[in-house]
Design a protein around this motif. Structure first.
Motif, PDB file in Angstrom:
ATOM      1  N   VAL A 170       0.848  -1.174   0.116  1.00 35.47           N
ATOM      2  CA  VAL A 170       0.693  -0.137   0.101  1.00 35.47           C
ATOM      3  C   VAL A 170       0.943   0.869   0.123  1.00 35.47           C
ATOM      4  N   ALA A 171       1.459   1.281   1.051  1.00 32.73           N
ATOM      5  CA  ALA A 171       3.353   2.167   0.909  1.00 32.73           C
ATOM      6  C   ALA A 171       3.800   2.095  -0.319  1.00 32.73           C
ATOM      7  N   GLN A 172       3.709   1.737  -1.197  1.00 34.05           N
ATOM      8  CA  GLN A 172       4.774   0.984  -2.712  1.00 34.05           C
ATOM      9  C   GLN A 172       3.680   2.433  -3.608  1.00 34.05           C
ATOM     10  N   ILE A 173       2.654   1.981  -3.739  1.00 32.56           N
ATOM     11  CA  ILE A 173       1.069   2.610  -4.492  1.00 32.56           C
ATOM     12  C   ILE A 173       1.318   3.374  -3.883  1.00 32.56           C
ATOM     13  N   GLY A 174       0.816   4.179  -2.429  1.00 33.24           N
ATOM     14  CA  GLY A 174       0.918   5.375  -1.930  1.00 33.24           C
ATOM     15  C   GLY A 174       2.053   6.299  -2.836  1.00 33.24           C
ATOM     16  N   ARG A 175       3.047   6.301  -2.308  1.00 33.31           N
ATOM     17  CA  ARG A 175       3.918   7.138  -2.653  1.00 33.31           C
ATOM     18  C   ARG A 175       4.134   7.068  -3.987  1.00 33.31           C
ATOM     19  N   THR A 176       4.276   6.149  -4.918  1.00 35.15           N
ATOM     20  CA  THR A 176       3.837   6.990  -6.655  1.00 35.15           C
ATOM     21  C   THR A 176       3.192   7.065  -6.658  1.00 35.15           C
ATOM     22  N   ILE A 177       1.905   7.744  -6.536  1.00 31.43           N
ATOM     23  CA  ILE A 177       0.671   8.373  -6.446  1.00 31.43           C
ATOM     24  C   ILE A 177       1.467   9.498  -6.050  1.00 31.43           C
ATOM     25  N   ALA A 178       1.558   9.861  -4.605  1.00 28.34           N
ATOM     26  CA  ALA A 178       1.495  11.028  -3.829  1.00 28.34           C
ATOM     27  C   ALA A 178       2.825  12.017  -4.497  1.00 28.34           C
ATOM     28  N   ARG A 179       3.986  11.206  -5.178  1.00 26.56           N
ATOM     29  CA  ARG A 179       4.634  11.947  -5.870  1.00 26.56           C
ATOM     30  C   ARG A 179       4.817  12.550  -7.397  1.00 26.56           C
ATOM     31  N   ALA A 180       3.508  11.789  -8.281  1.00 21.27           N
ATOM     32  CA  ALA A 180       3.147  12.550  -9.245  1.00 21.27           C
ATOM     33  C   ALA A 180       2.446  13.513  -9.259  1.00 21.27           C
ATOM     34  N   LEU A 181       1.556  13.192  -7.859  1.00 22.64           N
ATOM     35  CA  LEU A 181       0.357  14.902  -7.868  1.00 22.64           C
ATOM     36  C   LEU A 181       0.638  15.804  -6.870  1.00 22.64           C
ATOM     37  N   ARG A 182       2.360  15.395  -6.674  1.00 24.34           N
ATOM     38  CA  ARG A 182       2.944  16.518  -5.351  1.00 24.34           C
ATOM     39  C   ARG A 182       2.944  17.152  -4.300  1.00 24.34           C
ATOM     40  N   VAL A 183       2.378  15.951  -4.157  1.00 24.87           N
ATOM     41  CA  VAL A 183       1.584  15.549  -2.389  1.00 24.87           C
ATOM     42  C   VAL A 183       2.882  14.856  -1.307  1.00 24.87           C
ATOM     43  N   ASN A 184       2.208  15.594  -0.143  1.00 24.89           N
ATOM     44  CA  ASN A 184       3.336  15.025   1.134  1.00 24.89           C
ATOM     45  C   ASN A 184       4.166  13.549   0.779  1.00 24.89           C
ATOM     46  N   GLU A 185       5.107  12.833   0.436  1.00 26.14           N
ATOM     47  CA  GLU A 185       5.029  11.416   0.623  1.00 26.14           C
ATOM     48  C   GLU A 185       5.438  10.461   1.241  1.00 26.14           C
ATOM     49  N   ASP A 186       6.187  11.688   2.187  1.00 21.89           N
ATOM     50  CA  ASP A 186       6.256  11.060   3.740  1.00 21.89           C
ATOM     51  C   ASP A 186       5.021  10.561   4.976  1.00 21.89           C
ATOM     52  N   LEU A 187       4.239  11.570   3.856  1.00 20.15           N
ATOM     53  CA  LEU A 187       2.354  11.271   5.037  1.00 20.15           C
ATOM     54  C   LEU A 187       2.036  10.785   4.439  1.00 20.15           C
ATOM     55  N   THR A 188       2.042   9.741   3.117  1.00 23.37           N
ATOM     56  CA  THR A 188       1.646   9.423   2.552  1.00 23.37           C
ATOM     57  C   THR A 188       1.360   7.899   3.317  1.00 23.37           C
ATOM     58  N   GLU A 189       3.411   7.852   3.373  1.00 23.17           N
ATOM     59  CA  GLU A 189       3.671   6.871   3.559  1.00 23.17           C
ATOM     60  C   GLU A 189       3.578   6.212   5.152  1.00 23.17           C
ATOM     61  N   ALA A 190       3.202   6.993   5.948  1.00 24.39           N
ATOM     62  CA  ALA A 190       3.086   7.339   7.166  1.00 24.39           C
ATOM     63  C   ALA A 190       1.763   6.298   7.348  1.00 24.39           C
ATOM     64  N   ILE A 191       0.507   7.197   6.150  1.00 23.84           N
ATOM     65  CA  ILE A 191      -0.849   6.602   6.712  1.00 23.84           C
ATOM     66  C   ILE A 191      -0.693   5.584   5.887  1.00 23.84           C
ATOM     67  N   CYS A 192      -0.217   4.596   4.666  1.00 23.01           N
ATOM     68  CA  CYS A 192      -0.379   3.515   4.843  1.00 23.01           C
ATOM     69  C   CYS A 192       0.175   2.834   5.736  1.00 23.01           C
ATOM     70  N   LEU A 193       1.370   3.326   5.537  1.00 26.83           N
ATOM     71  CA  LEU A 193       1.652   2.192   7.052  1.00 26.83           C
ATOM     72  C   LEU A 193       0.893   1.653   8.488  1.00 26.83           C
ATOM     73  N   ALA A 194       0.826   3.293   8.453  1.00 27.24           N
ATOM     74  CA  ALA A 194      -0.370   3.014   9.726  1.00 27.24           C
ATOM     75  C   ALA A 194      -1.892   1.868   9.593  1.00 27.24           C
ATOM     76  N   HIS A 195      -2.290   1.869   8.630  1.00 30.79           N
ATOM     77  CA  HIS A 195      -3.816   2.357   8.573  1.00 30.79           C
ATOM     78  C   HIS A 195      -4.836   0.678   8.346  1.00 30.79           C
ATOM     79  N   ASP A 196      -3.545  -0.384   8.755  1.00 30.17           N
ATOM     80  CA  ASP A 196      -4.026  -2.187   9.808  1.00 30.17           C
ATOM     81  C   ASP A 196      -3.443  -1.911  10.719  1.00 30.17           C
ATOM     82  N   LEU A 197      -3.221  -0.562  11.307  1.00 25.54           N
ATOM     83  CA  LEU A 197      -2.893  -1.539  12.428  1.00 25.54           C
ATOM     84  C   LEU A 197      -3.424  -2.124  13.510  1.00 25.54           C
ATOM     85  N   GLY A 198      -4.855  -1.483  13.116  1.00 29.07           N
ATOM     86  CA  GLY A 198      -6.096  -2.257  14.532  1.00 29.07           C
ATOM     87  C   GLY A 198      -6.337  -3.477  14.090  1.00 29.07           C
ATOM     88  N   HIS A 199      -6.114  -3.918  12.917  1.00 28.61           N
ATOM     89  CA  HIS A 199      -6.679  -5.262  12.933  1.00 28.61           C
ATOM     90  C   HIS A 199      -6.635  -5.911  13.515  1.00 28.61           C
TER      91      HIS A 199
END
Ligand code: MG
Length: 382
Positions: free
Chosen positions: A72-101
């Protein structure tokens, strides 16, 4: 293309900040710090032994929650970079998104939610937030990981209005019908792209699906045809991999193009304009979205409802329900640390906080730890 962050991106310097006072850092921005804290957390390490679709001990090649989160983080970072939004934040959210499972994926969550029906229920999204806000015990001066508002905003993907009322600032957008920042929107859709594609891959590998059957999905069929034309004699494994990578590329490329157009139309001047513009700005074109949804529907009917997956789910539900009831009736089966905190709180409430502590404990378990607890307790109680 310039690599500079767009005005509508999340900017570390204008973050809404953290819940608790924190020290300064010299070499990393706020979102890099969030990502690093997530990677160092115990909950993140436990993802390695938690089910995505296949229980971890079914085979070493299948996705676990950990490898899913990395994809998820790999796909998210590609999209974030292409849209010029924050790649670090995107990666953080992606890595944390399933912590509560919980252990055992959705089956485990459904069972725990049933067990908790008189105590406020259980929802993995809220649990992810609970972990990063409260449950991780790593820092001397605050509970949880003390992440920025923007990372927490992304982690809390859905929330009922009832729950949102109790969450303060982070729940406010659900009451105001606002959107999260683009980084959170990206993480959300990167999750779907990742699991729809890796579940095709895992389903084929496990022989719960076969290639001929998935050809009824337009997205798969389109790329099946292209690969077959170019390499008519490709062996099954490479055929599968080649189709899956082309499907991901198709979805991601379409998503980037469509989102670019939407962002240009709305022209948000900053992240707050993204939140209040009333539109989801990260999305696929209608035709690609339709193909993507059809694939998801196919997987629901043919993989998640497959006899073997359902048997596993039934076993999982039995394990989680058994553990919850056993702990609720016999606190002495819990760790001594948990027993001590329960002793402290008993008498102060009507069992709500005790049930929540037990749910936190079970939700944090890996598949194999839950199974070994189940065996241990069965022996003690029999
Ligand atoms: Mg996920």
């Amino acid at each position: 293309m310039t690599n500079e962050l767009a005005a509508y991106a999340a900017h570390s310097s204008t973050s809404r900040g953290r819940l608790h006072q924190d020290d300064e850092t010299a070499y990393r921005n706020e979102y890099q710090r969030d990502r690093d804290r997530i990677i160092h957390s115990a909950a993140f390490r436990r993802l390695e032994y938690k089910t995505q679709v296949f229980v971890n001990h079914e085979g070493d090649m299948f996705r676990t929650r950990l490898t899913h989160s990395i994809e998820v983080a790999q796909i998210g970072r590609t999209i974030a970079r292409a849209l010029r939004v924050n790649e670090d934040l995107t990666e953080a959210i992606c890595l944390a998104h399933d912590l509560g499972h919980t252990p055992f994926g959705h089956a485990g969550q459904d069972a725990l939610n049933n067990c908790m029906c008189d105590y406020g229920g259980f929802e993995h999204n809220l649990q992810s937030l609970r972990i990063v806000d409260l449950l991780e015990q790593r820092y001397a001066s605050f509970p949880g990981l003390n992440l920025t508002f923007e990372t927490r905003e992304g982690i809390l993907k859905h929330c009922s209005k009832n729950n949102a009322v109790d969450l303060g600032e982070i729940g406010q957008r659900f009451l105001n019908n606002e959107k999260p920042g683009l980084e959170a929107q990206i993480a959300n859709i990167a999750d779907e792209i990742a699991y729809n594609n890796h579940d095709v891959d895992d389903g084929l590998r496990a022989e719960l699906l076969d290639i001929e059957q998935i050809r009824e999905c337009e997205l798969f069929e389109t790329h099946y045809d292209r690969v077959k034309q170019q390499w008519p004699d490709l062996a099954n494994g490479r055929l599968r991999n080649e189709i899956v990578r082309k499907m991901i590329n198709h979805l991601v490329s379409d998503l980037i193009r469509t989102s670019e157009k939407l962002i240009e139309e709305v022209n948000p001047s900053d992240i707050d304009s993204v939140r209040t513009c009333g539109k989801t700005l990260v999305k696929m074109s209608d035709s690609t979205d339709k193909m993507h949804k059809a694939l998801k529907k196919f997987l629901r009917a043919n993989l998640y409802q497959h006899e073997r997956v359902k048997n596993m789910a039934d076993q999982a539900k039995e394990t989680v329900s058994y553990l919850f009831t056993a702990y609720m009736e016999n606190y002495e089966l819990l760790t001594s640390e948990l027993q001590a905190t329960i002793k402290e709180s008993s008498g102060n409430d009507d069992g709500l906080s005790i049930a929540r502590k037990i749910a936190d404990y079970i939700a944090g378990m890996t598949d194999r730890f839950a199974l070994s607890e189940y065996e241990r307790i069965k022996q003690i109680l029999s």
